[in-house]
Design an enzyme around this catalytic site. Structure first.
Site, PDB file in Angstrom:
ATOM      1  N   GLY A  72       0.800  -1.224   0.000  1.00  0.00           N
ATOM      2  CA  GLY A  72       0.000   0.000   0.000  1.00  0.00           C
ATOM      3  C   GLY A  72       0.830   1.269   0.000  1.00  0.00           C
ATOM      4  N   GLU A  94      -2.293  -4.714  -1.182  1.00  0.00           N
ATOM      5  CA  GLU A  94      -1.820  -5.350   0.043  1.00  0.00           C
ATOM      6  C   GLU A  94      -1.205  -4.351   1.017  1.00  0.00           C
ATOM      7  OE1 GLU A  94      -0.647  -9.663  -1.889  1.00  0.00           O
ATOM      8  OE2 GLU A  94       0.875  -8.099  -1.855  1.00  0.00           O
ATOM      9  N   PRO A  95      -1.998  -3.431   1.543  1.00  0.00           N
ATOM     10  CA  PRO A  95      -1.443  -2.461   2.475  1.00  0.00           C
ATOM     11  C   PRO A  95      -1.109  -3.086   3.822  1.00  0.00           C
ATOM     12  CG  PRO A  95      -3.827  -2.207   2.364  1.00  0.00           C
ATOM     13  CD  PRO A  95      -3.456  -3.257   1.343  1.00  0.00           C
ATOM     14  N   ARG A 104      14.473  -0.450  12.787  1.00  0.00           N
ATOM     15  CA  ARG A 104      14.421   0.227  11.488  1.00  0.00           C
ATOM     16  C   ARG A 104      15.430   1.353  11.332  1.00  0.00           C
ATOM     17  NH1 ARG A 104      10.396   2.720   9.697  1.00  0.00           N
ATOM     18  NH2 ARG A 104      10.572   2.112   7.514  1.00  0.00           N
ATOM     19  N   CYS A 108      24.651  -3.313  23.468  1.00  0.00           N
ATOM     20  CA  CYS A 108      26.082  -3.062  23.313  1.00  0.00           C
ATOM     21  C   CYS A 108      26.379  -3.031  21.827  1.00  0.00           C
ATOM     22  CB  CYS A 108      26.891  -4.169  23.963  1.00  0.00           C
ATOM     23  SG  CYS A 108      26.606  -4.241  25.710  1.00  0.00           S
TER      24      CYS A 108
END
Ligand SMILES: *Cc1c(COP(=O)(O)O)cnc(C)c1O
Length: 434
Positions: free
Chosen positions: A251, A293-294, A333, A364
């Site tokens: 989407g 296909e969002p 991300r 770490c």
């Protein structure tokens, strides 16, 4: 306040952030931090943007499929189902999650670049509605397995349209040189369709292609539609095969920071539909049903992650770090793509955001950061830090690196929060270890 991106985020008289009517302090006290907060009302609104626009502008039988890879857990599926969406699953694990949550198998679309024989058998036995066949090897394996089970399996063929939309390289999957699908440009997609039409146990219903993610405008989708139409019309002429479905893949993009536009989903879908109808007229190809296909645009802006600040570390002459009790383990991300987020001090949401800092996690790992050189209201140890638009690809990508336990998740609906994923325990960490 400047950083308010969504209408369901407000600030109360004590200066604290309120999500879907619930004060972040109450959330932190009851459920602890880090905490994923998902606004169910917002998820439903996002679903309706797609269902209503697709019903208005596309042929009957068109529908959005929720891309579970963005956020897959049992509690999301009843919401998706009750809003009338189908769902795409990219692994048997996602299919299993949807099925145990009661999602109808016939509304599932089974993706994956390398479905093993076991995956294929699992999909067939579960009664999954459609397989999205990625390649010739899978086609042969699926035909054989379905034959052995006496099933004729409905399927779409995944093709690549050779487009390069203006998104990040790592999330651009539609170009010719890609591990996903079979390219049209090289002529291989034609052979793929021929083989599928010859396969006795496969009922081909159309084509799937996915050009990428975080796409903000309709133009790339329109180019995709042109290429699919050209191919489909050619295949109709050569083999008498009329594709019933075009699945356009992922989407639209979402607004992570104020630099990102707010996408008009209805307007964009209308443009795609006008383009499609004109193309059908031009090529004489009958208008196909459209699937989209969002994933991200259904859940991303419904999610907020709450952390507790550990404090400020000033590296003199360089910068100030604010450490939080989560990080790349719950949101990889930034480490993966340098993805930007909007961050605020949720305990002082009414104070000016004038303290420049870098938000660091607890691993770490020098790459464990959530945002760099951003401005928030100066925090003290114990303040709640909120990261907005974390509903997609955060919990889904979370991990136990450094043996950090995964956060809990609450869903908010009608001003009430309920626990939908409990926090992992240390025992969970060793639960598979013999
Ligand atoms: C990633 C992906 C999606 C979902 O993309 P969003 O950007 O989250 O909407 C849908 N379909 C396929 C095949 C994908 O790979």
């Amino acid at each position: 306040m400047e950083t308010m991106l969504y209408d369901y985020l407000t600030v109360n008289e004590e200066g604290r952030l309120v999500i879907g009517g619930v004060d972040v302090r109450d959330l932190a006290e009851e459920f602890g931090t880090p905490l994923y907060v998902l606004n169910e009302d917002r998820v439903r609104e996002n679903c309706r943007k797609y269902t209503s626009a697709m019903a208005k502008y596309f042929r009957e039988g068109s529908m959005p499929l929720y891309a579970g890879k963005a956020l897959c857990f049992k509690g999301i599926y009843p919401v998706i189902d009750s809003e009338g969406l189908g769902a795409d699953v990219v692994s048997p694990g996602e299919a299993f999650t949807a099925l145990v949550a009661g999602f109808p198998a016939e509304k599932l679309f089974f993706h994956g670049t390398n479905k093993t024989d076991e995956d294929i058998a699992y999909g067939l036995e579960s009664g999954i509605g459609y397989f999205v066949i990625d390649n010739m090897n899978e086609l042969a394996a699926l035909d054989r397995e379905a034959g052995e089970k006496g099933i004729v399996q409905k399927a779409l063929l995944r093709v690549t349209v050779g487009l390069d939309p203006h998104t990040l390289e790592a999330i651009n999957t539609g170009k010719v040189d890609s591990q996903f699908g079979v390219p049209i440009e090289t002529g291989q997609a034609e052979g793929f369709l021929k083989a599928a039409l010859d396969a006795e146990n496969i009922d081909v219903r159309g084509f799937h292609s996915h050009i990428g993610s975080q796409i903000m405008e309709s133009d790339s989708f329109c180019d995709q539609v042109d290429i699919l139409l050209g191919f489909a019309a050619d295949m109709m002429e050569k083999y008498g095969f009329t594709a019933e479905y075009f699945n356009l893949g992922g989407g639209f993009g979402v607004r992570y920071t104020e630099a990102d536009p707010l996408v008009d989903i209805d307007g964009n879908i209308r443009e795609i539909s006008e383009h499609l109808k004109a193309g059908c007229e031009r090529t004489g190809f009958p208008e196909p049903k459209i699937l989209m296909e969002p994933g991200r645009s259904i859940v991303a802006d419904a999610g907020v992650t709450l952390y507790t600040a550990g404090g400020i570390k000033t590296v003199e002459g360089y910068r100030d770090y604010v450490t939080v009790d989560g990080g790349m383990t719950d949101n990889p991300r930034y480490a993966l793509y340098k993805s930007e987020y909007t961050v605020l001090n949720a305990s002082r949401a009414d104070a000016p955001a004038d303290f420049e800092c870098t938000i660091a996690g607890r691993c770490c790992e020098s790459g464990d950061r959530i945002a760099e050189n951003i401005k928030i209201a100066r925090p003290e140890r114990g303040d709640l830090i909120a990261v907005l638009t974390t509903g997609a690809y955060n919990y889904a990508m979370s991990m136990n690196y450094n043996r950090v336990t995964r956060p809990a998740m609450v869903m908010i609906s009608g001003g009430k929060a309920r626990l939908v994923i409990r926090r992992q325990t240390f025992e969970d960490l060793i639960s598979c270890e013999l």
